[in-house]
Design an enzyme around this catalytic site. Sequence first.
Site, PDB file in Angstrom:
ATOM      1  N   ARG A   1       0.830  -1.203   0.000  1.00  0.00           N
ATOM      2  CA  ARG A   1       0.000   0.000   0.000  1.00  0.00           C
ATOM      3  C   ARG A   1       0.867   1.257   0.000  1.00  0.00           C
ATOM      4  NH1 ARG A   1      -2.163  -3.774  -1.053  1.00  0.00           N
ATOM      5  NH2 ARG A   1      -4.066  -4.706  -0.212  1.00  0.00           N
TER       6      ARG A   1
ATOM      7  N   SER B   1     -11.079  -0.144   3.518  1.00  0.00           N
ATOM      8  CA  SER B   1     -10.185  -0.499   4.627  1.00  0.00           C
ATOM      9  C   SER B   1      -9.491   0.742   5.162  1.00  0.00           C
ATOM     10  CB  SER B   1      -9.144  -1.518   4.171  1.00  0.00           C
ATOM     11  OG  SER B   1      -9.765  -2.715   3.760  1.00  0.00           O
TER      12      SER B   1
ATOM     13  N   GLU C   1      -4.499   3.423   6.403  1.00  0.00           N
ATOM     14  CA  GLU C   1      -4.378   3.335   4.954  1.00  0.00           C
ATOM     15  C   GLU C   1      -4.959   4.580   4.298  1.00  0.00           C
ATOM     16  OE1 GLU C   1      -6.031   0.278   1.561  1.00  0.00           O
ATOM     17  OE2 GLU C   1      -5.311  -0.561   3.446  1.00  0.00           O
TER      18      GLU C   1
END
Length: 358
Positions: A184, A258, A354
């Site tokens: 990520r 998320s 995130e």
Amino acid sequence: MIKQSISVFVQAKSTYIRIKKDQMLQENVNLKPFNTFGITVYSKYFASFSTVGELKDLLSLLNDRNLLILGGGSNVLFQGDFDGVVLRNEIKGVERIEETKEEVVLKVGAGEAWHSFVLHAIEEGLGGVENLSLIPGSVGASPMQNIGAYGVEIKDVFESLEALEIETGKLRVFSHEDCQFGYRESVFKKALKGKFVITSVSYRLSKFPQLNTSYGAIEEELRLMGVEQPSIKDVSDAVIAIRKSKLPDPKSIGNAGSFFKNPVISKQQFNELRMHHENIPSYAVDENNVKVPAGWLIDQSGWKGKTMGEFGVHKRQALVLVNYENAKGADIFDLSEQIIRDIHSRYGIQLEREVNII
């Protein structure tokens, strides 16, 4: 062709500021329609661009103003009004720029909706992104975040991208190596954060794809669908069904998917944790490290489904923080802080967001 005027979104209670003939910025624009959390905040100035030329024109006029580039708004949480300029990327288009007997390279405008591009690739019979179906957001955000799901990440199909340097107005091509992909992560979230605007992304897709069905519940979903020899569309349909069963639709409940990354810890720390938490799951990263599901940690700590008035943690997916009604971004951020502190206290693991906090 480069258009002669900058396209803008008309919002109630907004006024226009003419900064150059045929070019406008809007003032005091509600950003609720432009972030999937559905947070009501206002940007001091706002405009959209649909070509590289329009982007260059805007940047040349804005000089050193506080600047934020928005795509689909699916990975941001606004804590309050934005005292600067929001530019929304609407560069569209998909074209084949390279083709062999086995592969095709598609160049995609950064303003295209990611899921729409995935469906386009599937319709063309091109595999590689079917496991990434129904992920919200824009194409331009995909390499920044190195988005991933069900065993596939952008880095697996990424060919190159074009990005405009804000300071110089020059267009630069970034290779796979240049992007420095991680979990990520990419160079655009680190050393080059806020320095470039991604204008297009090219992906290398396969005419004869190797399907990846071993991750998560894909095989089980295909079985329930009665599919024995799946196509890329079957895999996409399975992923869509799974995501819909677990994740709230941002059109109904504000969220950014998320909220936390799955933490990576050493095997030594994991083995110590397992002595006290026998059922703690993990996925091997390398010979020294493992990845622990953040959703499991949050669920086991009692946060899943917890509601605090107009916001909370989703009842079916502990990784997802939600805005049920008219929550403030600062309230959702404070909730994430509480979760981070609690997980660290219980497990000695530091969760990382995130979602980008603005």
